[in-house]
Scaffold this motif. Structure first.
Motif, PDB file in Angstrom:
ATOM      1  N   GLY A 164       1.815 -14.759  -6.451  1.00  0.00           N
ATOM      2  CA  GLY A 164       3.206 -14.507  -6.092  1.00  0.00           C
ATOM      3  C   GLY A 164       3.362 -13.295  -5.207  1.00  0.00           C
ATOM      4  O   GLY A 164       4.100 -13.321  -4.203  1.00  0.00           O
ATOM      5  N   GLN A 165       2.668 -12.211  -5.518  1.00  0.00           N
ATOM      6  CA  GLN A 165       2.763 -11.003  -4.700  1.00  0.00           C
ATOM      7  C   GLN A 165       2.209 -11.234  -3.293  1.00  0.00           C
ATOM      8  O   GLN A 165       2.786 -10.786  -2.304  1.00  0.00           O
ATOM      9  CB  GLN A 165       2.003  -9.858  -5.369  1.00  0.00           C
ATOM     10  N   LEU A 166       1.084 -11.945  -3.236  1.00  0.00           N
ATOM     11  CA  LEU A 166       0.490 -12.204  -1.921  1.00  0.00           C
ATOM     12  C   LEU A 166       1.380 -13.099  -1.074  1.00  0.00           C
ATOM     13  O   LEU A 166       1.577 -12.854   0.126  1.00  0.00           O
ATOM     14  CB  LEU A 166      -0.889 -12.845  -2.104  1.00  0.00           C
ATOM     15  N   ILE A 167       1.947 -14.143  -1.681  1.00  0.00           N
ATOM     16  CA  ILE A 167       2.822 -15.058  -0.935  1.00  0.00           C
ATOM     17  C   ILE A 167       4.057 -14.328  -0.433  1.00  0.00           C
ATOM     18  O   ILE A 167       4.463 -14.478   0.732  1.00  0.00           O
ATOM     19  CB  ILE A 167       3.211 -16.256  -1.827  1.00  0.00           C
ATOM     20  N   VAL A 168       4.672 -13.529  -1.292  1.00  0.00           N
ATOM     21  CA  VAL A 168       5.867 -12.778  -0.877  1.00  0.00           C
ATOM     22  C   VAL A 168       5.519 -11.802   0.233  1.00  0.00           C
ATOM     23  O   VAL A 168       6.259 -11.642   1.214  1.00  0.00           O
ATOM     24  CB  VAL A 168       6.480 -12.047  -2.086  1.00  0.00           C
ATOM     25  N   GLY A 169       4.376 -11.118   0.095  1.00  0.00           N
ATOM     26  CA  GLY A 169       3.970 -10.176   1.130  1.00  0.00           C
ATOM     27  C   GLY A 169       3.758 -10.851   2.475  1.00  0.00           C
ATOM     28  O   GLY A 169       4.229 -10.366   3.511  1.00  0.00           O
ATOM     29  N   TRP A 170       3.056 -11.983   2.452  1.00  0.00           N
ATOM     30  CA  TRP A 170       2.810 -12.697   3.708  1.00  0.00           C
ATOM     31  C   TRP A 170       4.108 -13.258   4.300  1.00  0.00           C
ATOM     32  O   TRP A 170       4.292 -13.265   5.509  1.00  0.00           O
ATOM     33  CB  TRP A 170       1.811 -13.824   3.472  1.00  0.00           C
ATOM     34  N   THR A 171       5.003 -13.727   3.435  1.00  0.00           N
ATOM     35  CA  THR A 171       6.282 -14.261   3.923  1.00  0.00           C
ATOM     36  C   THR A 171       7.088 -13.177   4.619  1.00  0.00           C
ATOM     37  O   THR A 171       7.761 -13.438   5.625  1.00  0.00           O
ATOM     38  CB  THR A 171       7.095 -14.844   2.753  1.00  0.00           C
ATOM     39  N   ARG A 172       6.996 -11.969   4.101  1.00  0.00           N
ATOM     40  CA  ARG A 172       7.738 -10.848   4.700  1.00  0.00           C
ATOM     41  C   ARG A 172       6.980 -10.225   5.867  1.00  0.00           C
ATOM     42  O   ARG A 172       7.451  -9.265   6.475  1.00  0.00           O
ATOM     43  CB  ARG A 172       8.006  -9.782   3.634  1.00  0.00           C
ATOM     44  N   GLY A 173       5.788 -10.732   6.149  1.00  0.00           N
ATOM     45  CA  GLY A 173       4.999 -10.179   7.245  1.00  0.00           C
ATOM     46  C   GLY A 173       4.343  -8.863   6.914  1.00  0.00           C
ATOM     47  O   GLY A 173       3.933  -8.121   7.819  1.00  0.00           O
ATOM     48  N   ALA A 174       4.216  -8.553   5.625  1.00  0.00           N
ATOM     49  CA  ALA A 174       3.608  -7.297   5.198  1.00  0.00           C
ATOM     50  C   ALA A 174       2.133  -7.517   4.885  1.00  0.00           C
ATOM     51  O   ALA A 174       1.692  -8.635   4.657  1.00  0.00           O
ATOM     52  CB  ALA A 174       4.333  -6.750   3.969  1.00  0.00           C
ATOM     53  N   GLN A 175       1.379  -6.428   4.862  1.00  0.00           N
ATOM     54  CA  GLN A 175      -0.035  -6.481   4.526  1.00  0.00           C
ATOM     55  C   GLN A 175      -0.205  -5.832   3.152  1.00  0.00           C
ATOM     56  O   GLN A 175      -0.319  -4.630   3.037  1.00  0.00           O
ATOM     57  CB  GLN A 175      -0.871  -5.725   5.570  1.00  0.00           C
ATOM     58  N   PRO A 176      -0.217  -6.639   2.074  1.00  0.00           N
ATOM     59  CA  PRO A 176      -0.273  -6.044   0.741  1.00  0.00           C
ATOM     60  C   PRO A 176      -1.602  -5.329   0.497  1.00  0.00           C
ATOM     61  O   PRO A 176      -2.647  -5.734   1.009  1.00  0.00           O
ATOM     62  CB  PRO A 176      -0.127  -7.249  -0.201  1.00  0.00           C
ATOM     63  N   SER A 177      -1.532  -4.251  -0.280  1.00  0.00           N
ATOM     64  CA  SER A 177      -2.742  -3.548  -0.702  1.00  0.00           C
ATOM     65  C   SER A 177      -3.389  -4.342  -1.827  1.00  0.00           C
ATOM     66  O   SER A 177      -2.810  -4.483  -2.907  1.00  0.00           O
ATOM     67  CB  SER A 177      -2.388  -2.135  -1.178  1.00  0.00           C
ATOM     68  N   LEU A 178      -4.584  -4.882  -1.573  1.00  0.00           N
ATOM     69  CA  LEU A 178      -5.217  -5.748  -2.563  1.00  0.00           C
ATOM     70  C   LEU A 178      -5.481  -5.039  -3.889  1.00  0.00           C
ATOM     71  O   LEU A 178      -5.222  -5.626  -4.953  1.00  0.00           O
ATOM     72  CB  LEU A 178      -6.511  -6.338  -1.991  1.00  0.00           C
ATOM     73  N   PRO A 179      -5.996  -3.799  -3.906  1.00  0.00           N
ATOM     74  CA  PRO A 179      -6.184  -3.130  -5.205  1.00  0.00           C
ATOM     75  C   PRO A 179      -4.874  -2.999  -5.983  1.00  0.00           C
ATOM     76  O   PRO A 179      -4.850  -3.224  -7.197  1.00  0.00           O
ATOM     77  CB  PRO A 179      -6.737  -1.749  -4.819  1.00  0.00           C
ATOM     78  N   ALA A 180      -3.788  -2.628  -5.282  1.00  0.00           N
ATOM     79  CA  ALA A 180      -2.497  -2.484  -5.960  1.00  0.00           C
ATOM     80  C   ALA A 180      -1.997  -3.823  -6.473  1.00  0.00           C
ATOM     81  O   ALA A 180      -1.481  -3.919  -7.593  1.00  0.00           O
ATOM     82  CB  ALA A 180      -1.471  -1.864  -5.012  1.00  0.00           C
ATOM     83  N   VAL A 181      -2.162  -4.869  -5.671  1.00  0.00           N
ATOM     84  CA  VAL A 181      -1.706  -6.197  -6.079  1.00  0.00           C
ATOM     85  C   VAL A 181      -2.466  -6.672  -7.312  1.00  0.00           C
ATOM     86  O   VAL A 181      -1.883  -7.200  -8.265  1.00  0.00           O
ATOM     87  CB  VAL A 181      -1.883  -7.199  -4.916  1.00  0.00           C
ATOM     88  N   ILE A 182      -3.782  -6.472  -7.327  1.00  0.00           N
ATOM     89  CA  ILE A 182      -4.588  -6.888  -8.486  1.00  0.00           C
ATOM     90  C   ILE A 182      -4.202  -6.090  -9.720  1.00  0.00           C
ATOM     91  O   ILE A 182      -4.032  -6.643 -10.817  1.00  0.00           O
ATOM     92  CB  ILE A 182      -6.086  -6.717  -8.180  1.00  0.00           C
ATOM     93  N   PHE A 183      -4.050  -4.773  -9.547  1.00  0.00           N
ATOM     94  CA  PHE A 183      -3.678  -3.942 -10.697  1.00  0.00           C
ATOM     95  C   PHE A 183      -2.326  -4.332 -11.259  1.00  0.00           C
ATOM     96  O   PHE A 183      -2.157  -4.488 -12.481  1.00  0.00           O
ATOM     97  CB  PHE A 183      -3.661  -2.468 -10.304  1.00  0.00           C
ATOM     98  N   LEU A 184      -1.335  -4.500 -10.393  1.00  0.00           N
ATOM     99  CA  LEU A 184       0.006  -4.855 -10.865  1.00  0.00           C
ATOM    100  C   LEU A 184       0.016  -6.230 -11.522  1.00  0.00           C
ATOM    101  O   LEU A 184       0.714  -6.441 -12.525  1.00  0.00           O
ATOM    102  CB  LEU A 184       0.997  -4.796  -9.716  1.00  0.00           C
ATOM    103  N   ALA A 185      -0.755  -7.170 -10.993  1.00  0.00           N
ATOM    104  CA  ALA A 185      -0.833  -8.494 -11.610  1.00  0.00           C
ATOM    105  C   ALA A 185      -1.452  -8.397 -12.997  1.00  0.00           C
ATOM    106  O   ALA A 185      -0.970  -9.009 -13.965  1.00  0.00           O
ATOM    107  CB  ALA A 185      -1.651  -9.438 -10.732  1.00  0.00           C
ATOM    108  N   ALA A 186      -2.515  -7.603 -13.124  1.00  0.00           N
ATOM    109  CA  ALA A 186      -3.171  -7.445 -14.428  1.00  0.00           C
ATOM    110  C   ALA A 186      -2.268  -6.713 -15.413  1.00  0.00           C
ATOM    111  O   ALA A 186      -2.143  -7.112 -16.577  1.00  0.00           O
ATOM    112  CB  ALA A 186      -4.485  -6.693 -14.261  1.00  0.00           C
ATOM    113  N   ALA A 187      -1.631  -5.635 -14.945  1.00  0.00           N
ATOM    114  CA  ALA A 187      -0.743  -4.880 -15.829  1.00  0.00           C
ATOM    115  C   ALA A 187       0.435  -5.735 -16.276  1.00  0.00           C
ATOM    116  O   ALA A 187       0.820  -5.723 -17.453  1.00  0.00           O
ATOM    117  CB  ALA A 187      -0.240  -3.618 -15.116  1.00  0.00           C
TER     118      ALA A 187
END
Length: 437
Positions: free
Chosen positions: A134-157
């Motif tokens: 979900g975070q990756l899809i939203v980031g790509w839809t908005r044209g942003a480059q998500p930080s993979l470590p942050a995305v993984i951490f937030l998904a796990a948390a």
């Protein structure tokens, strides 16, 4: 496919609407608001009702469960579109998807296995993947480059927070789980994740393995295991290896002490419930102050406070937890305990009852925590730093015993007393450091 799994799939389909938030913009809340209105006032029979209805919904004749789920998503969507300080859209999507898809994972596992630990694992794994995607899809839809470590951490948390709350609450409490997860993820995102991909990956792997071992060895219940994994993950990512070493020293030694001569404790009538396995209440009662300290440390760059004070608060609280745990688990094996307030003899296991042997072991436990902290943190004055931690540990142990003798029972439970004892340990250690270091 059973009705519970089909229902979970229906909720997941509704939750997927969160992925449309980038395209909808300010109207991100509209789809969920419409679903909530239909569920509460329109749909009261037919195939849609049969798909989403829980047993209580059938008795009430309305889809209260779906309405509550959609209203919670509506609230998070409104927060994500607020004019100022809005919740990131990716966090909104992650919070909704964690609950929606996590329930699918739990229900799927329950089809083939009735082990609650595996159901929680199913919830957590599917919730993690859903939040990550979900975070990756939203980031790509908005044209942003998500930080993979942050995305993984937030998904796990998010998956761990939701799994923990889900294991403690009922299915009808999913709105509360969603809102709590969203707000906590918002906080974690605001603090920021400075760790790299390798550090986050190792942290996640290590904490999951240790969590499984704690459950397998019987030192933690299922909620206790999830709580421990969450605390360990946050400690590694927001603090570092040294913080984790102090935390694991407490959990490891404290957990084993509950198992020490367990049969003898059972015969004396002073053994811990649930075969000595620590539940979430016990874990949080002992480690909540430490968790606040590590989050405060991570956010200290934005506050006019010395980061070292958070280190001392963290270690002091865990030294107090270690001291109290060892003094209780070892002290009950000795005869003639005395009430700390009057020194009169009491039965073993009496709240506020102490033995000199337990007190010595408790002080030794605080010394172990101080040694680990000094070794990893590299304090400028190691002798005084160690003394500050030991003083905090002994002070917290003493406060815990005093509260046990005077307040525990009735409205004040053991977890509250543990929390206040660790808070006292944190305050004493931090105050000592502020005055003398």
């Amino acid at each position: 496919m059973t009705s519970t799994l089909r229902r979970a799939g229906g909720f997941a389909a509704v939750g997927t609407l969160a992925l449309a938030a980038p395209e909808l913009g300010r109207a991100a809340a509209a789809p969920f608001a419409i679903v909530a209105l239909l569920a509460a006032f329109v749909v009261d029979e037919g195939p849609v009702f049969d798909l989403f209805a829980r047993p209580q919904d059938r008795r009430d004749g309305r889809l209260n469960g779906l309405a509550g789920f959609a209203l919670a998503a509506t609230g998070l969507a409104i927060l994500s579109t607020a004019p100022r300080q809005s919740m990131p859209t990716a966090i909104f999507a992650a919070a909704v998807l964690v609950v929606a898809y996590g329930n699918v994972g739990a229900r799927a596992v329950e089809q083939v296995d009735d082990d609650p630990a595996r159901a929680v694992a199913g919830f957590g794994l599917v919730a993690f993947l859903a939040a990550l995607g979900g975070q990756l899809i939203v980031g790509w839809t908005r044209g942003a480059q998500p930080s993979l470590p942050a995305v993984i951490f937030l998904a796990a948390a998010g998956a761990l927070v939701a799994a923990l709350l889900r294991s403690m609450l009922y299915e009808r409490d999913d709105p509360l789980v969603m809102l709590s997860t969203g707000l906590l993820l918002w906080l974690f995102d605001a603090i920021g994740v400075s760790a790299g991909l390798t550090e986050v990956g190792v942290a996640l792997a290590v904490t999951v393995v240790l969590g499984y071992l704690s459950y397998w060895t019987g030192t933690a219940s299922v909620p206790g295991m999830v709580t421990g994994v969450l605390l360990a993950l946050l400690t590694i990512v927001f603090g570092g290896v040294g913080w984790f070493a102090v935390l694991i020293a407490f959990f490891g030694i404290g957990g084993l002490s509950a198992k020490y001569r367990f049969e003898e404790k059972r015969e004396r009538g002073v053994a811990e419930d649930n075969e000595g396995a620590r539940g979430s209440g016990n874990v949080l009662g002992n480690a909540a102050v430490a968790l606040v300290a590590v989050i405060g440390f991570a956010a200290s760059g934005r506050m006019p406070m010395d980061a070292d004070l958070f280190r001392f608060a963290f270690t002091g609280s865990l030294a107090a937890a270690m001291s109290d745990t060892l003094s209780s688990e070892i002290g009950v094996l000795f005869d003639d305990p005395r009430l700390i307030t009057t020194l009169r003899r009491v039965e073993p296991g009496t709240d506020g009852g102490i033995t000199w042997q337990g007190y010595v072991v408790g002080a030794a436990g605080a010394a172990v925590v101080s040694a680990v902290a000094v070794g990893f943190f590299g304090f400028a004055a190691p002798g005084l730093a160690a003394l500050a931690v030991v003083c905090g540990g002994v002070a917290g142990m003493t406060v815990d015993s005093l509260l046990g003798a005077t307040l525990e029972g009735g409205r004040v439970g053991n977890q509250t007393v543990n929390f206040l004892g660790t808070l006292a340990g944190a305050v004493v250690s931090a105050a000592f450091a502020a005055l003398l270091l």
